[in-house]
Design a protein around this motif. Structure first.
Motif, PDB file in Angstrom:
ATOM      1  N   THR A 105      20.543 102.002 -84.433  1.00 19.37           N
ATOM      2  CA  THR A 105      19.714 101.089 -83.655  1.00 19.37           C
ATOM      3  C   THR A 105      18.585 101.890 -83.023  1.00 19.37           C
ATOM      4  O   THR A 105      18.789 103.026 -82.614  1.00 19.37           O
ATOM      5  CB  THR A 105      20.546 100.457 -82.522  1.00 19.37           C
ATOM      6  N   CYS A 106      17.388 101.311 -82.952  1.00 21.65           N
ATOM      7  CA  CYS A 106      16.261 101.973 -82.276  1.00 21.65           C
ATOM      8  C   CYS A 106      15.623 100.947 -81.345  1.00 21.65           C
ATOM      9  O   CYS A 106      15.633  99.755 -81.643  1.00 21.65           O
ATOM     10  CB  CYS A 106      15.236 102.454 -83.297  1.00 21.65           C
ATOM     11  N   GLY A 107      15.055 101.421 -80.239  1.00 22.56           N
ATOM     12  CA  GLY A 107      14.381 100.531 -79.284  1.00 22.56           C
ATOM     13  C   GLY A 107      13.299  99.696 -79.963  1.00 22.56           C
ATOM     14  O   GLY A 107      13.031  98.563 -79.563  1.00 22.56           O
ATOM     15  N   SER A 108      12.692 100.229 -81.017  1.00 17.51           N
ATOM     16  CA  SER A 108      11.646  99.475 -81.725  1.00 17.51           C
ATOM     17  C   SER A 108      12.208  98.200 -82.345  1.00 17.51           C
ATOM     18  O   SER A 108      11.520  97.182 -82.417  1.00 17.51           O
ATOM     19  CB  SER A 108      11.023 100.333 -82.831  1.00 17.51           C
ATOM     20  N   ASP A 109      13.469  98.248 -82.797  1.00 15.05           N
ATOM     21  CA  ASP A 109      14.079  97.057 -83.399  1.00 15.05           C
ATOM     22  C   ASP A 109      14.192  95.919 -82.381  1.00 15.05           C
ATOM     23  O   ASP A 109      14.130  94.746 -82.744  1.00 15.05           O
ATOM     24  CB  ASP A 109      15.488  97.375 -83.929  1.00 15.05           C
ATOM     25  N   GLY A 139      15.987  98.018 -89.852  1.00 15.77           N
ATOM     26  CA  GLY A 139      16.542  99.378 -89.827  1.00 15.77           C
ATOM     27  C   GLY A 139      15.560 100.389 -90.380  1.00 15.77           C
ATOM     28  O   GLY A 139      14.962 100.164 -91.450  1.00 15.77           O
ATOM     29  N   HIS A 140      15.337 101.511 -89.658  1.00 15.21           N
ATOM     30  CA  HIS A 140      14.363 102.518 -90.131  1.00 15.21           C
ATOM     31  C   HIS A 140      14.747 103.952 -89.779  1.00 15.21           C
ATOM     32  O   HIS A 140      14.030 104.875 -90.128  1.00 15.21           O
ATOM     33  CB  HIS A 140      12.968 102.200 -89.571  1.00 15.21           C
ATOM     34  N   GLU A 141      15.856 104.151 -89.062  1.00 11.77           N
ATOM     35  CA  GLU A 141      16.268 105.516 -88.676  1.00 11.77           C
ATOM     36  C   GLU A 141      17.557 105.790 -89.439  1.00 11.77           C
ATOM     37  O   GLU A 141      18.594 105.203 -89.119  1.00 11.77           O
ATOM     38  CB  GLU A 141      16.480 105.542 -87.147  1.00 11.77           C
ATOM     39  N   SER A 160      15.414 111.496 -88.195  1.00  8.96           N
ATOM     40  CA  SER A 160      14.657 110.511 -88.960  1.00  8.96           C
ATOM     41  C   SER A 160      13.543 109.874 -88.124  1.00  8.96           C
ATOM     42  O   SER A 160      12.472 109.563 -88.641  1.00  8.96           O
ATOM     43  CB  SER A 160      15.646 109.445 -89.443  1.00  8.96           C
ATOM     44  N   ASP A 161      13.799 109.677 -86.827  1.00  3.77           N
ATOM     45  CA  ASP A 161      12.855 108.860 -86.043  1.00  3.77           C
ATOM     46  C   ASP A 161      12.740 109.290 -84.573  1.00  3.77           C
ATOM     47  O   ASP A 161      11.678 109.718 -84.122  1.00  3.77           O
ATOM     48  CB  ASP A 161      13.283 107.391 -86.147  1.00  3.77           C
ATOM     49  N   SER A 162      13.853 109.205 -83.808  1.00  2.00           N
ATOM     50  CA  SER A 162      13.695 109.441 -82.370  1.00  2.00           C
ATOM     51  C   SER A 162      13.359 110.888 -82.026  1.00  2.00           C
ATOM     52  O   SER A 162      12.589 111.145 -81.097  1.00  2.00           O
ATOM     53  CB  SER A 162      14.938 108.988 -81.595  1.00  2.00           C
TER      54      SER A 162
END
Ligand SMILES: NC(=O)c1ccc[n+]([C@@H]2O[C@H](COP(=O)([O-])OP(=O)(O)OC[C@H]3O[C@@H](n4cnc5c(N)ncnc54)[C@H](O)[C@@H]3O)[C@@H](O)[C@H]2O)c1
Ligand SMILES: [Zn+2]
Ligand SMILES: [Zn+2]
Length: 391
Positions: free
Chosen positions: A37-41, A59-61, A168-170
């Motif tokens: 889960t990411c805050g962007s979602d 989903g992206h991370e 991957s992302d954060s």
């Protein structure tokens, strides 16, 4: 295959969707080991990002195993364990060549919306609406990764899946904030938000030599985690006058660098914040820039404010006067992960950068809607819920 689909505002469900197939010769297909889960979602789920369609996979991370390789792929082979950058860069356009990967000119197949909103479109990102490429997201059993030689990175032996996942992302997002804000030895850095992005920005600031790093949030478990695992000082903004406290801790001057890692759904209790919230609910304004305003006011004269939080449109009551009269540098960016991921994987491997504490929960794909509910409401101490489609 099974995938987590956006079905409408605040409505996620696990559905059957067709398996992905190689479409370009630079694609690989990755079998998901872990996504998160990411805050962007949350901005997508809440309906604040336009151009979502029912059935879109989010989903992206993520991290996984390469199971199929396009004919022009040089760096990867079947069986590689890879972490994949959330933004997709073609590796050849002017922006990619200049290390500005999230601005890639070739990976967003629907640039019209970005052009109308911003004057130009961003690159494509996995699972993040038809305004940002319409690419299928990673909360699924498999995902197609275009331009894999540039966006997928082999995870070093000895780095476990959970630690590598956030690279991957954060992790690169936080690093980019500290790097592009120009954090240098001796600086005092304040970071708004103790989610994964804010924590990683604080850690990056330290590794870049900041003398003091001060993290701001309201959730006690996140403040405690940031103090313990990142080592920054913390401020609970609901219990303290943040601007006064930051002046107090910086000899009256204010932080040299202020990093905002909160985004368009900031919380707050000032009348200005309530006004923003009402306008946002009525869709008269896209964003609530509460923490951005505070960062601009708190920053020392001549300092830098970097906005990592995602914002979608126009805001009002923006303290432009403070930017001009205090001589501030104001920057923001979506993450240029390809520029940082190899270096960050090395730092994780060397034990300089701890990330595994961010994984507060681990769930199956079937449990993902419930995990997002928990992540959205910040219940049960959730910082990142890791979704493991393979169980
Ligand atoms: N720029 C990029 O490329 C990029 C990449 C990833 C995420 N993001 C964005 O970064 C932001 C943070 O992501 P995350 O995954 O850490 O989210 P998160 O939801 O886990 O964390 C946000 C934190 O901000 C805190 N917060 C809310 N209002 C605040 C305020 N007024 N002052 C201080 N703190 C406040 C919340 O309590 C929460 O802990 C989001 O907007 C996300 O979209 C940007
Ligand atoms: Zn993200
Ligand atoms: Zn490009």
């Amino acid at each position: 295959m099974k995938a987590l689909c956006w079905e409408g505002v605040n409505k996620l469900s696990v559905e059957q969707v067709p398996d992905p197939e190689l479409r370009g010769d630079q694609d690989v297909i990755v079998r998901l080991v872990a996504g998160t889960t990411c805050g962007s979602d949350l901005h997508l789920i809440g309906g604040y990002i336009p151009a979502m369609r029912a059935g879109d996979v989010i989903g992206h991370e993520f991290l996984g195993e390469v199971v199929e390789v396009g004919s022009a792929v040089r760096k990867h082979k079947v069986g590689d364990r890879v972490v994949v950058c959330s933004f997709v860069g073609c590796g050849r356009c002017w922006y990619c060549a200049n290390d500005l990967w999230s601005l890639c000119d070739n990976t967003n197949t629907n640039p019209g919306i970005g052009e109308a909103m911003f004057g130009a479109a961003t690159g494509g990102i996995f699972g993040y609406s038809h305004a940002m490429g319409g690419l299928r997201g990673s909360h699924a059993e498999y995902v197609r990764v275009p331009f894999a030689d540039y966006g997928a990175f082999k995870v070093p032996e000895g780095v476990d899946d959970t630690s590598a996942l956030f690279v991957s992302d954060s992790v690169p997002t936080g690093w980019m904030g500290a790097d592009l804000a120009g954090v240098k030895p001796g600086d005092v850095v304040a970071v708004w938000g103790c989610g994964a992005v804010g924590q990683m920005a604080a850690r990056a600031a330290m590794l870049l030599g900041a003398e003091r790093v001060i993290s701001i949030d309201r959730l006690p478990e996140r403040l405690e985690m940031t103090e313990r695992h990142i080592g920054s000082e913390v401020i609970d903004y609901t219990a303290t006058d943040v601007e006064a406290e930051l002046r107090e801790r910086t000899g009256g001057r204010g932080p040299d660098v202020c990093i905002e890692a909160v985004g368009m759904e900031a919380h707050g209790d000032t009348p200005m914040h309530v006004y923003d919230q009402v306008k946002q609910q009525l869709r008269l304004q896209t964003d609530r820039p509460t923490a951005v305003r505070q960062a601009i006011r708190a920053c020392r004269k001549g300092g830098t404010v970097f906005v990592l939080g995602v914002f979608g449109g126009a805001v009002d009551k923006f303290p432009l006067g403070a930017v001009v009269n205090k001589g501030l540098t104001l920057r923001g960016a979506q993450m240029h992960g390809q520029r940082y991921i190899p270096m960050l994987l090395d730092r994780v491997a060397a034990g300089e950068l701890g990330t595994s504490h961010l994984a507060t929960h681990s769930v199956s794909l079937d449990e993902a809607p419930r995990a997002y509910e928990m992540f959205k409401k910040k219940t049960d101490g959730c910082v990142r819920a890791v979704i493991r489609p393979g169980g």
